[in-house]
Scaffold this motif. Structure first.
Motif, PDB file in Angstrom:
ATOM      1  N   ASN A 234      -5.813   7.623   6.377  1.00  0.00           N
ATOM      2  CA  ASN A 234      -5.262   6.502   7.154  1.00  0.00           C
ATOM      3  C   ASN A 234      -3.758   6.353   6.970  1.00  0.00           C
ATOM      4  O   ASN A 234      -3.161   5.432   7.514  1.00  0.00           O
ATOM      5  CB  ASN A 234      -5.914   5.184   6.711  1.00  0.00           C
ATOM      6  CG  ASN A 234      -7.292   5.029   7.327  1.00  0.00           C
ATOM      7  OD1 ASN A 234      -7.573   5.618   8.366  1.00  0.00           O
ATOM      8  ND2 ASN A 234      -8.134   4.247   6.678  1.00  0.00           N
TER       9      ASN A 234
ATOM     10  N   GLN B 282      -2.421   5.194   4.480  1.00  0.00           N
ATOM     11  CA  GLN B 282      -2.155   3.981   3.700  1.00  0.00           C
ATOM     12  C   GLN B 282      -1.629   4.372   2.335  1.00  0.00           C
ATOM     13  O   GLN B 282      -0.916   3.625   1.680  1.00  0.00           O
ATOM     14  CB  GLN B 282      -3.431   3.136   3.543  1.00  0.00           C
ATOM     15  CG  GLN B 282      -3.794   2.432   4.836  1.00  0.00           C
ATOM     16  CD  GLN B 282      -5.274   2.107   4.902  1.00  0.00           C
ATOM     17  OE1 GLN B 282      -6.094   2.775   4.271  1.00  0.00           O
ATOM     18  NE2 GLN B 282      -5.616   1.099   5.668  1.00  0.00           N
TER      19      GLN B 282
ATOM     20  N   TYR C 280      -2.908   9.055  16.787  1.00  0.00           N
ATOM     21  CA  TYR C 280      -3.206   8.657  15.399  1.00  0.00           C
ATOM     22  C   TYR C 280      -3.758   7.239  15.407  1.00  0.00           C
ATOM     23  O   TYR C 280      -3.124   6.295  14.972  1.00  0.00           O
ATOM     24  CB  TYR C 280      -1.953   8.768  14.503  1.00  0.00           C
ATOM     25  CG  TYR C 280      -2.308   9.260  13.116  1.00  0.00           C
ATOM     26  CD1 TYR C 280      -1.989  10.547  12.707  1.00  0.00           C
ATOM     27  CD2 TYR C 280      -3.019   8.450  12.236  1.00  0.00           C
ATOM     28  CE1 TYR C 280      -2.352  11.024  11.463  1.00  0.00           C
ATOM     29  CE2 TYR C 280      -3.400   8.917  10.993  1.00  0.00           C
ATOM     30  CZ  TYR C 280      -3.060  10.194  10.605  1.00  0.00           C
ATOM     31  OH  TYR C 280      -3.428  10.679   9.375  1.00  0.00           O
ATOM     32  N   HIS C 281      -4.941   7.078  15.891  1.00  0.00           N
ATOM     33  CA  HIS C 281      -5.626   5.789  16.099  1.00  0.00           C
ATOM     34  C   HIS C 281      -4.663   4.606  16.255  1.00  0.00           C
ATOM     35  O   HIS C 281      -4.702   3.623  15.512  1.00  0.00           O
ATOM     36  CB  HIS C 281      -6.721   5.505  15.070  1.00  0.00           C
ATOM     37  CG  HIS C 281      -6.364   5.855  13.647  1.00  0.00           C
ATOM     38  ND1 HIS C 281      -5.428   5.187  12.932  1.00  0.00           N
ATOM     39  CD2 HIS C 281      -6.833   6.814  12.820  1.00  0.00           C
ATOM     40  CE1 HIS C 281      -5.327   5.707  11.724  1.00  0.00           C
ATOM     41  NE2 HIS C 281      -6.162   6.708  11.640  1.00  0.00           N
TER      42      HIS C 281
END
Ligand SMILES: *Cc1c(COP(=O)(O)O)cnc(C)c1O
Length: 428
Positions: free
Chosen positions: A51, A53, A247-248
């Protein structure tokens, strides 16, 4: 470099930036992490990596610790916030372009570019429905007059290939920035030893690390670096500032700020184009950089003397090293390159093509091949090799005639280089 240390000299950083003793083994040399993938600590951290993150190793197409050490080293030397390595200089350039451009955009590039770059821009950009204009490298006004509503990039080389024309980076960057456009510089020929374009306002720097950075003609590679200064949210670059469907719906600029462009370059473009650098090449290129300043000093010293020697020969028409008779080019050489013209330059033999061939075939120390920036001296005839795809008009724009010879002056003893070139001239 170790955050506790404040050793900032260029030679020191060439040896130490990006390199730490290995945390597990203590290995002082950069380990070659020859692995495709990395075991996750747990499912949660795996998800966080994917993600974006958390920043961590997942798969070596996207990042690898050995490649990462090289990225950090070159970014440090260029004064960039970061860099992404690629399989070649041209792979780096295409990725840099893919990341910021979309159909309908317009690019302004220098007329004085590496032949492979001219071909890449003309044909690849057309396939992407991106328009292209070539501007006179020595006329900032020409660049300004070509700007349109949809212009998204200025692109040039610090030292133009093979004419040797030196770009006025500071002036071009202010013209570009006035129009909210980034300036991208190919700094392959100057290397950060001679010039750091970001100090003069360049936003993106690209390299063929194949050349002087690697320095020994062993490995192909490329790099894209960013200053972190350009405002990608200025309205001209929705591809970077708007949610990305690839990328979503991540908003790269909003999420990563200064690193937005580089994150998109790595997490999307490198992921999708797949043109990653191998860990072994990163190891060799990183090792080469340790001696970059030592080599460059000798390259440049030899080149200046070789240029002088050729200028004094009756068999040479013209030497395209820094044009010391042109006060403007001389001023740019002083300002950007400490008065040097690098170590790659062309000269025109009297008599044209046949003489060129004879000259090259008589040389013994200079190797006849298509590369530059090796510790070994190299020679080539651009019209029949590197710039073969160009029309006569394009050749003349690029500063190449039928008798033009390109030299990449190595770090051998000067007297041996002059003896070899003298023999070549005698044979003509
Ligand atoms: C060689 C070169 C390139 C292309 O790099 P590769 O590593 O061969 O793909 C781009 N620009 C310049 C100035 C070069 O010399």
């Amino acid at each position: 470099m170790d955050a506790k240390l404040e050793f900032n000299g260029f030679h020191t950083r060439s040896v130490h930036a990006g390199a730490r003793p290995d945390g597990v083994t203590g290995s002082r040399a950069q380990p070659i992490h020859q692995t495709t993938s990395y075991v996750f600590e747990d499912s949660e951290s795996a998800a966080a990596y994917f993600n974006l993150q958390e920043y961590g190793n997942t798969y070596s197409r996207i990042m690898n610790p050995t490649v990462g050490a090289l990225e950090e080293r070159v970014a440090n030397l260029e004064g960039a916030v970061g860099g992404v390595a690629f399989a070649s200089g041209l792979a780096a350039q295409s990725a840099a372009l893919f990341t910021m451009l979309q159909p309908g955009d317009h690019v302004i590039a220098s007329k004085s570019l590496y032949g492979g770059t001219i071909t890449q821009l003309k044909h690849l950009l057309r396939k992407l429905s991106v328009d292209l204009d070539f501007a006179d490298a020595s006329s900032p006004d020409d660049w300004k007059s070509l700007i349109r509503e949809n212009t998204k990039l200025f692109f040039g080389e610090t030292i133009g290939n093979p004419s040797g024309v030196i770009l006025d980076i500071e002036t071009l960057s202010s013209i570009a920035h006035e129009a909210s456009i980034p300036l991208m510089i190919d700094n392959t020929f100057a290397t950060p030893y001679l010039c750091r374009p970001m100090e003069w306002g360049a936003d993106i720097v690209v390299h063929s690390v194949t050349k002087f950075l690697g320095g020994h003609g062993t490995s192909i590679g490329g790099m894209v670096l960013e200053s972190g200064e350009f405002d990608w949210s200025n309205g001209r670059f929705p591809v970077i500032s708007e949610p990305s469907p690839a990328y979503h719906d991540l908003e790269f600029h909003e999420t990563f700020g200064t690193f937005g462009y580089l994150m998109k370059l790595r997490a999307e473009t490198l992921r999708d184009l797949g043109s990653c650098m191998s860990p072994f090449n990163a190891f060799l290129i990183g090792l080469g950089i340790e001696t970059l300043p030592l080599r460059m000093r000798k390259h440049v010293e030899n080149a200046r003397e070789v240029a002088k020697f050729l200028s004094s020969s009756g068999r040479v028409e013209k030497v395209h090293y820094v044009d010391y008779s042109n006060s403007e080019q001389q001023g740019l050489a002083q300002k950007y390159l400490s008065g040097s013209g690098g170590a790659v330059f062309c000269f025109d033999l009297k008599g044209g093509r046949a003489q060129g061939t004879k000259f090259i075939e008589s040389l013994q120390l200079f190797s006849h091949l298509a590369n530059v920036g090796d510790a070994k001296s190299l020679v080539i005839h651009p019209a029949s090799t590197t710039h073969r795809q160009l029309s006569d008009e394009e050749l003349s724009h690029a500063g190449i005639g039928p008798g033009t010879i390109r030299l990449s002056v190595g770090i051998e003893d000067l007297q041996d280089l002059l003896a070899d070139l003298g023999n070549g001239l005698d044979a003509v």
